[in-house]
Write an enzyme that holds these catalytic residues in place. Structure first.
Site, PDB file in Angstrom:
ATOM      1  N   GLY A 340       0.807  -1.215   0.000  1.00  0.00           N
ATOM      2  CA  GLY A 340       0.000   0.000   0.000  1.00  0.00           C
ATOM      3  C   GLY A 340       0.838   1.262   0.000  1.00  0.00           C
ATOM      4  O   GLY A 340       1.994   1.275  -0.440  1.00  0.00           O
ATOM      5  N   SER A 341       0.272   2.331   0.532  1.00  0.00           N
ATOM      6  CA  SER A 341       0.852   3.665   0.364  1.00  0.00           C
ATOM      7  C   SER A 341       2.176   3.893   1.076  1.00  0.00           C
ATOM      8  O   SER A 341       2.878   4.857   0.768  1.00  0.00           O
ATOM      9  CB  SER A 341      -0.152   4.727   0.816  1.00  0.00           C
ATOM     10  OG  SER A 341      -1.276   4.713  -0.045  1.00  0.00           O
ATOM     11  N   THR A 342       2.543   3.043   2.042  1.00  0.00           N
ATOM     12  CA  THR A 342       3.875   3.202   2.644  1.00  0.00           C
ATOM     13  C   THR A 342       4.955   3.054   1.571  1.00  0.00           C
ATOM     14  O   THR A 342       6.042   3.623   1.690  1.00  0.00           O
ATOM     15  CB  THR A 342       4.111   2.162   3.753  1.00  0.00           C
ATOM     16  OG1 THR A 342       3.843   0.858   3.250  1.00  0.00           O
ATOM     17  CG2 THR A 342       3.213   2.431   4.955  1.00  0.00           C
ATOM     18  N   PHE A 343       4.640   2.312   0.493  1.00  0.00           N
ATOM     19  CA  PHE A 343       5.610   2.059  -0.576  1.00  0.00           C
ATOM     20  C   PHE A 343       5.887   3.310  -1.406  1.00  0.00           C
ATOM     21  O   PHE A 343       6.883   3.365  -2.139  1.00  0.00           O
ATOM     22  CB  PHE A 343       5.091   0.937  -1.484  1.00  0.00           C
ATOM     23  CG  PHE A 343       6.107   0.414  -2.456  1.00  0.00           C
ATOM     24  CD1 PHE A 343       7.106  -0.442  -2.050  1.00  0.00           C
ATOM     25  CD2 PHE A 343       6.079   0.805  -3.787  1.00  0.00           C
ATOM     26  CE1 PHE A 343       8.047  -0.925  -2.938  1.00  0.00           C
ATOM     27  CE2 PHE A 343       7.012   0.338  -4.696  1.00  0.00           C
ATOM     28  CZ  PHE A 343       8.005  -0.534  -4.268  1.00  0.00           C
ATOM     29  N   LYS A 344       5.043   4.321  -1.293  1.00  0.00           N
ATOM     30  CA  LYS A 344       5.270   5.549  -2.045  1.00  0.00           C
ATOM     31  C   LYS A 344       6.611   6.193  -1.679  1.00  0.00           C
ATOM     32  O   LYS A 344       7.195   6.932  -2.483  1.00  0.00           O
ATOM     33  CB  LYS A 344       4.129   6.540  -1.792  1.00  0.00           C
ATOM     34  CG  LYS A 344       2.801   6.078  -2.392  1.00  0.00           C
ATOM     35  CD  LYS A 344       1.631   6.942  -1.910  1.00  0.00           C
ATOM     36  CE  LYS A 344       0.310   6.413  -2.455  1.00  0.00           C
ATOM     37  NZ  LYS A 344      -0.854   7.107  -1.868  1.00  0.00           N
TER      38      LYS A 344
END
Length: 596
Positions: A340-344
């Site tokens: 999810g968005s932590t990977f951004k």
């Protein structure tokens, strides 16, 4: 004769008996035959030295028979000799935390048992068994099975349950003995990591000839992985003893070697705090020191009671665990999820490194939906906040999917994947448990839609919480990715340059603002006097767009000034329960505890 062999060889647990160098020669002078052979065997003390035998074969009533003597049991034995076994059991080594506190220890506890004579007869016996069943939560049928075993006599103590907690309760038919057993102070809080011991099976003995019936070995977790080192080596002697002369001859002798102590990097207090924070949730928490790779906590929830497993779990209770749809035996910190968005944070770093992303570059984005062109059909990338002009910092603070989808498409599949290689996708870590390598995609990024989705942490990305935590360490460590370490003596690979210090600090600065700015997705994580850097994220698992699916929430957090910890926490099914904000609510007390 057969009974003598059976008594002696059973007593020393002789097995894998092999005869070699068998020779029969005729003695013309005596008109008989000389038989010689060698014998090898494994006993309860391990492999015995090869024994050399000799015997005479004589004719008797037209039959040739071996003139049997006691020295055919063991060379040198005479009629008045007996074989005796003395054992000196090795103590199982402890598993300790980084401060020397026991995570798996040996402890004297009470063991409840039944002496059949004490139960009474008829109706009284039935009532007593029912009372014992209720008190110890053991079905009457299971008690009756224990009492009907072939070795049980009226005055035999028949163990029924190990009491790892509480005090013995006096009741008719029940007696107590003190035994030493394995005990787990954190129990459920560290069950998946530490595991538990259990009695060896016939299959275990078949695999390892040094094991004997009744031995305890590691059945799960680190107890299993480090079993050989923890178990040590039992000592003892096998003797030929003459009851008349008291003379002793040593057939086999081993010195006892107690098991090793395994010292972990885990901090038991942090482990317990993180487990308490996740109570009632399905999720995990990985806490690592981002400067040296020391793992301070590996928590999975729900869990199971390791002390119950050692004490002897009933089939009914075990079935409750196996039937539980929340999978209490699953170590979620080592299970792969879409990050999810932590990977951004990774996408931003890759873009900064290859020049696609620039801190001052602004993208103009209209609305909450976007697609590259009509070739995408009904597929759109969506975002939560309608912000017309978006920089990298804005995109991290507000977690903008469209911004990162566009950045990923601009850098292209080749540059994007080349950048991701610096985070060890597809590589295995040197850890004492199974964990599939992190993956970028199932079979390459072969479409623009998949590239866009991957750039904001979805698509076919799969990473375990441990792998995520490791991949995010460069942001707290001036661009260097450290490798995870679980034992204090473990040597890991040198830290890897995954990005420049400038890139790491640029992303870190944005993550600090994700906490400090009121509109930041991690603003609730603010702690007065501390600059916390954080990124929240959700990953939705669904069959197709337009449908709702299971939503997992993530939290990445570390101290930007003193990076002594990095937290990667995950809770499953957060949709309608606060999303990734729920993860902040649960984990904030754990993070606050680092400053007390």
């Amino acid at each position: 004769m057969e009974a003598k062999y059976d008594t002696v060889f059973t007593g020393i647990d002789a097995r894998d008996i092999k005869v070699s160098d068998l020779k029969v020669t005729h003695d013309d002078a005596e008109n008989n035959y000389k038989l010689t052979y060698s014998l090898e065997m494994t006993t309860t003390l391990g492999e015995m030295a090869k024994q050399e035998y000799s015997a005479t074969i004589s004719s008797e009533d037209d039959d040739w028979k071996v003139d049997w003597q006691p020295n055919l049991i063991f060379p040198g034995m005479v009629k008045s000799d007996k074989v005796r076994l003395t054992t000196d059991e090795a103590k199982r080594g402890q598993i300790q935390d980084v401060n020397g506190k026991g995570l798996a220890i040996n402890k004297n506890v009470s063991e409840a048992g039944i002496v059949p004579n004490d139960l009474g007869e008829g109706e009284a016996k039935t009532k007593n068994l029912e009372a014992i069943s209720k008190k110890f939560d053991i079905p009457v049928v299971d008690l009756e099975k224990k009492l009907s075993q072939s070795w049980v006599h009226p005055d035999t103590f028949v163990p029924i349950k190990v009491l790892t907690t509480g005090s013995p309760v006096q009741m008719t038919g029940v007696s107590y003995a003190t035994i030493e057993t394995r005990y787990y102070p954190l129990s459920q809080a560290a069950a998946h990591l530490i595991g538990y011991v259990g009695e060896v099976s016939a299959e275990d003995i078949e695999k390892n000839k040094l094991l004997n019936a009744g031995d305890l070995i590691g059945k799960a977790g680190l107890e299993r992985y480090y079993d050989k080192a923890l178990r040590g080596v039992n000592g003892g002697r096998i003797l030929i003893v003459n009851d008349e002369t008291k003379e002793e001859t040593v057939l086999q002798q081993n010195d006892k070697k107690d098991g090793d102590t395994i010292k972990l990097t885990i901090d038991s207090q942090i482990q317990q705090n993180a487990f308490n924070a996740l109570k009632g949730e399905v999720g995990s928490a990985t806490i690592i020191n981002p400067t040296n790779g020391n793992l301070a906590a590996l928590v999975s929830s729900p869990s199971y009671d390791t002390n119950q497993m050692v004490a002897g779990i009933s089939s009914a209770d075990y079935k409750k665990y196996t039937d539980d749809k929340k999978l209490p035996f699953l170590a979620r910190y080592a299970t792969r999820y879409a990050p999810g968005s932590t990977f951004k944070t990774i996408t931003a770093a890759v873009g900064l490194e290859n020049g696609t992303t620039k801190p001052d570059k602004v993208r103009e984005i209209s609305g909450l939906q976007w697609q590259k062109d009509k070739s995408w059909g009904k597929y759109f990338v969506t975002r939560v906040h309608d912000i017309p002009k978006v920089s990298m910092v804005d995109a991290l603070v507000n977690s903008d999917n469209i911004y990162f989808a566009q950045e990923g498409l601009e850098m292209g599949e080749t540059k994007f994947q080349d950048g991701l290689k610096k985070f060890d996708f597809g590589e295995e870590f040197d850890l004492p448990f199974n964990m599939e390598p992190a993956q970028i995609s199932n079979d390459g990024i072969k479409s623009d839609i998949l590239l866009a989705d991957t750039a904001y942490g979805q698509g076919e990305l799969l990473m375990s919480p441990i792998q995520q935590a490791v991949a995010y360490t460069p942001f707290a460590n001036n661009g260097k990715m450290v490798y995870p370490k679980l034992t204090v003596t473990q040597e890991t690979k040198a830290a890897k340059d995954s990005m420049s210090a400038g890139t790491a600090n640029a992303v870190k600065s944005a993550l600090v603002q994700a906490v400090s700015k009121p509109e930041g997705t991690a603003h609730k994580l603010q702690i007065a006097g501390h600059n916390i850097a954080a990124k929240t994220g959700t990953a939705e698992l669904k069959q197709k767009q337009g449908e709702s699916g299971l939503e997992n929430g993530f939290l990445l957090a570390f101290d930007s000034d003193k990076p002594e910890y990095l937290v990667l926490a995950m809770i499953e099914d957060v949709n309608g329960r606060g999303g990734s904000g729920l993860v902040i609510d649960k984990m904030k007390p754990v993070i606050e505890s680092f400053y007390k």
